[in-house]
Design a protein around this motif. Structure first.
Motif, mmCIF file in Angstrom:
data_model
loop_
_atom_site.group_PDB
_atom_site.id
_atom_site.type_symbol
_atom_site.label_atom_id
_atom_site.label_comp_id
_atom_site.label_asym_id
_atom_site.label_seq_id
_atom_site.Cartn_x
_atom_site.Cartn_y
_atom_site.Cartn_z
ATOM 1 N N TYR A 182 0.836 -1.205 0.000
ATOM 2 C CA TYR A 182 0.000 0.000 0.000
ATOM 3 C C TYR A 182 0.872 1.256 0.000
ATOM 4 O O TYR A 182 0.651 2.194 -0.783
ATOM 5 N N VAL A 183 1.867 1.269 0.882
ATOM 6 C CA VAL A 183 2.764 2.430 0.931
ATOM 7 C C VAL A 183 3.542 2.552 -0.382
ATOM 8 O O VAL A 183 3.750 3.659 -0.896
ATOM 9 N N GLY A 184 3.968 1.413 -0.934
ATOM 10 C CA GLY A 184 4.674 1.454 -2.210
ATOM 11 C C GLY A 184 3.817 2.022 -3.327
ATOM 12 O O GLY A 184 4.309 2.793 -4.176
ATOM 13 N N LEU A 185 2.533 1.648 -3.339
ATOM 14 C CA LEU A 185 1.616 2.191 -4.349
ATOM 15 C C LEU A 185 1.469 3.698 -4.189
ATOM 16 O O LEU A 185 1.464 4.450 -5.183
ATOM 17 N N ILE A 186 1.352 4.155 -2.969
ATOM 18 C CA ILE A 186 1.223 5.596 -2.723
ATOM 19 C C ILE A 186 2.471 6.332 -3.187
ATOM 20 O O ILE A 186 2.394 7.405 -3.813
ATOM 21 N N LYS A 187 3.637 5.762 -2.887
ATOM 22 C CA LYS A 187 4.877 6.407 -3.328
ATOM 23 C C LYS A 187 4.958 6.460 -4.852
ATOM 24 O O LYS A 187 5.424 7.450 -5.433
ATOM 25 N N GLN A 188 4.495 5.390 -5.490
ATOM 26 C CA GLN A 188 4.485 5.384 -6.959
ATOM 27 C C GLN A 188 3.588 6.489 -7.504
ATOM 28 O O GLN A 188 3.967 7.222 -8.433
ATOM 29 N N LYS A 189 2.407 6.631 -6.914
ATOM 30 C CA LYS A 189 1.502 7.690 -7.354
ATOM 31 C C LYS A 189 2.085 9.066 -7.036
ATOM 32 O O LYS A 189 1.946 10.017 -7.821
ATOM 33 N N ALA A 190 2.733 9.173 -5.890
ATOM 34 C CA ALA A 190 3.336 10.453 -5.521
ATOM 35 C C ALA A 190 4.440 10.837 -6.495
ATOM 36 O O ALA A 190 4.568 12.010 -6.892
ATOM 37 N N ASP A 191 5.266 9.870 -6.902
ATOM 38 C CA ASP A 191 6.322 10.152 -7.882
ATOM 39 C C ASP A 191 5.718 10.589 -9.217
ATOM 40 O O ASP A 191 6.232 11.513 -9.876
ATOM 41 N N ALA A 192 4.626 9.907 -9.608
ATOM 42 C CA ALA A 192 3.983 10.278 -10.874
ATOM 43 C C ALA A 192 3.449 11.706 -10.822
ATOM 44 O O ALA A 192 3.610 12.497 -11.772
ATOM 45 N N ILE A 193 2.815 12.061 -9.714
ATOM 46 C CA ILE A 193 2.285 13.420 -9.559
ATOM 47 C C ILE A 193 3.424 14.425 -9.517
ATOM 48 O O ILE A 193 3.349 15.516 -10.116
#
Length: 672
Positions: A182-193
């Motif tokens: 879950y945290v990894g997914l959030i970090k991935q989305k954060a990097d994309a943003i």
């Protein structure tokens, strides 16, 4: 502590918090029993109302405490705790009752749609599982720590420890794995943003020169294409130049008033904002303001959320406002699948851990209760021993081998001890038989009528009797060597032989009276000087019946007072002549006398008669013996010595009524 843990929940996923207040309530229930779990669950319920704005969760927590209290306080409650099956009971509660109640309450009372209510119900199962695990871990730790290896100490089975360890590993590993994803997914989305913001801000910084001039074709194309973005450009200085584009351009970079900054309260907001730590740039997450933090409200707020990026370059500042709802929707889809996966893994975990614990417990029970006896040389190994040695657990195989080896040694020693015991018992029986032969008996045809009896507490005893004739006189001896058993029996033979020898030496010549005092003094002096280191002494009553002069001469050396009744049944007391023999070399003794007529009764006895006890530890007593002899005398004036002796023995045995004889019993009955 329980309300504090409830009011400070752990954020597992977006808007879903796990409270640990019930772990305290359940741990107290396990340790203190009673209804303490219910008592502590009440302030927890109040805390959930403060936290979530509705009482539904609190009611279900109290219901859980009540049901588990009934289980723990039942007759099998200790077994459920000891074996860890209380974990299964609680999981069954949440699976069959707690989670369905959560679903119904949130769907029909709070108005959530079916999907949202189902997610809340799944979350409750996760929360309940974690709380019971924490509670039982506390109980197990405290139980092991405070156990002092006393007979009344609380124990916990290895089955319970296996269940809680395996189940905890499965639950925690599943939870942390999904949490990590879950945290990894959030970090991935954060990097994309972050990449999106940097690209768009870079295009604007390079493509827009001033507020009045044209912008580059690339910048214009981006503005035309990314219409969901709001861009606000300003040049820092006294003459600020502004450029705004997008849905919120009219607010000059500000969100509506009903939006609040939740960056530090939301994991997604914190992660994306941390990407800009160390610089003036920042990204903030805004949700519509709402004080009721239910899951459904949180979801709707997430769908209407915005990300606001404030970026600087030299004297320029660009604010980019972007709807974040689609990112939360993607994260929510992952969360839905993860929550279902968690509950499935929990169900598999409880089944798997219970099965493994049962199998291991079975192996240990087989080791502890199924150990066979050792086989003799040449015999086949019993089937159960083969099974034990073929255990799939290496430690149990090793334990079985070690136990079998030690058991074989113990059995060999046991056989040796039994052999030695048989030999010793034979020797003791032989000693007892020799003592009986040594004491002998007196013929009932002789006069006066005398009957003798001795029954040792063990095979051989320290009491003895004797009756012999010298110079037309009859001598009677009743004595008791201190202690009992073989040692006393050996010293008894010495005392008896010395007294018989001294009597024959001092009393063989004809005379009107016999020097009984010299007989006892000579034996006392010898025993107290030659064997003083052994500290063995004897109490003695020796009497000389002078039939011609109708006189009873006696010496009473520390012994129980014999009972003397004249022909009319009146009792006469006997005087103490001196201390027990074998203690004081210089002790003196005197001879006392009593006249008698035909039909008088003399009964000498050892303390084993009057000290004999029944099952209530009540002694037979001296006076009771006196009353018995008087009763026999009054009913049978012509009673024989054998009848009198047998009546006394029978009465003593009736008094003991099966109680163990702890001292030698000796009786010498004489009809004068």
């Amino acid at each position: 502590m329980a309300p504090i843990l409830t009011l400070n929940p752990y954020e597992m996923f977006m808007g879903i918090n796990i409270t640990f207040g019930m772990s305290v309530a359940l741990a107290v229930l396990f340790l203190a029993r009673g209804w303490w779990g219910v008592v502590i669950s009440i302030p927890i319920a109040i805390s959930t109302y403060i936290l979530w704005g509705h009482p539904n969760s609190g009611y279900i927590f109290i219901l859980e405490a009540i049901i588990l209290s009934l289980i723990i306080n039942s007759k099998n409650g200790d077994t459920f705790l000891k074996k860890g099956t209380v974990l299964i009971w609680d999981f069954a509660f949440w699976l069959l009752l707690g989670s369905p109640l959560y679903y119904l309450a949130h769907k029909y009372l709070l108005g959530l749609d079916a999907n949202e209510a189902f997610l809340i119900a799944q979350k409750s199962l996760v929360s309940g599982t974690l709380n019971i695990l924490v509670a039982y871990a506390i109980y197990a730790t405290v139980t092991l720590f405070r156990n002092k290896r006393l007979p009344i100490s609380t124990t916990i089975s290895i089955q319970a420890l296996i269940i809680v360890i395996i189940y905890s590993i499965i639950v925690l590993s599943s939870l942390f794995t999904i949490r990590g994803l879950y945290v990894g997914l959030i970090k991935q989305k954060a990097d994309a943003i972050n990449n999106t913001f940097e690209y768009r801000s870079g295009v604007l910084f390079e493509g827009y020169v001033d507020a009045k001039g044209p912008i580059s074709d690339v910048a214009q194309s981006m503005l035309d294409y990314q219409r969901e973005f709001t861009f606000f450009w300003t040049k820092i200085g006294p003459n600020q130049e502004l450029y705004a584009s997008g849905p919120l351009a009219h607010n000059q970079g500000n969100l509506p008033e009903n939006y609040v900054d939740v960056t530090e309260r939301n994991l997604f907001g914190r992660i994306i904002n941390n990407l800009y730590s160390g610089s003036a740039n920042k990204v903030q997450l805004y949700f519509p303001d709402n004080t009721a933090e239910t899951f459904s409200v949180w979801v709707s707020r997430a769908e209407d959320s915005y990300l606001k990026a404030t970026l600087f370059k030299d004297d320029e500042k660009i604010i980019i406002i972007y709807p974040a709802g689609k990112y939360f929707k993607q994260i929510g889809n992952f969360y839905n699948l993860s929550l279902l996966t968690l509950n499935i893994s929990f169900l598999i975990g409880i089944v798997l851990s219970t099965m493994i614990a049962w199998l291991l417990g079975k192996e240990f029970r087989f080791v502890l209760h199924g150990l066979p006896s050792t086989k003799s040389k040449g015999e086949q190994v019993p089937e159960e021993q083969k099974r034990l040695q073929l255990s799939p657990i290496s430690e149990i195989k090793e334990l079985a081998g070690e136990v079998n080896e030690r058991t074989e040694v113990i059995c060999k020693d046991k056989l040796k001890i039994e052999e030695l015991n048989i030999i010793a018992q034979k020797q003791l029986n032989t000693a007892g038989n020799i003592q009986k032969c040594f004491l002998g008996d007196r013929s009932p045809s002789k006069r006066p009528d005398i009957s003798l009896f001795m029954r040792p507490a063990y095979n051989a005893g320290g009491d003895w009797y004797d009756a012999f004739d010298l110079d037309n006189k009859t001598f009677i001896v009743v004595a008791d060597v201190c202690d009992k058993g073989v040692g006393s029996a050996l010293f008894m033979s010495v005392f008896r032989s010395l007294i018989r020898y001294s009597a024959e030496n001092f009393c063989a010549d004809p005379s009107d009276s016999e020097p009984l005092d010299e007989v006892i003094s000579s034996v006392n002096k010898y025993m107290s000087t030659e064997h003083e280191d052994m500290l063995m002494f004897a109490t003695v009553f020796i009497a000389c019946i002078c039939n011609k002069s109708k006189r009873l001469d006696y010496v009473l050396a520390g012994h129980e007072e014999p009972i003397f009744l004249d022909a009319q049944g009146n009792q006469h007391s006997l005087e103490v002549s001196g201390p027990a023999i074998g203690l004081f070399p210089e002790a003196t003794y005197k001879v006392s006398s009593l006249p008698f007529t035909d039909g008088s009764i003399l009964v000498g006895y050892s303390d084993g008669v009057i000290d004999s006890r029944n099952l209530n530890s009540e002694s037979y007593g001296h006076q009771r013996l006196v009353d018995l002899i008087k009763e026999i005398k009054s009913k049978s004036p012509e009673v024989t010595a054998v009848t009198l002796r047998d009546a006394i023995v029978k009465e003593v045995d009736l008094h003991m009524n099966g109680a163990e004889q702890f001292d030698d019993i000796t009786i010498a009955a004489a009809i004068l």
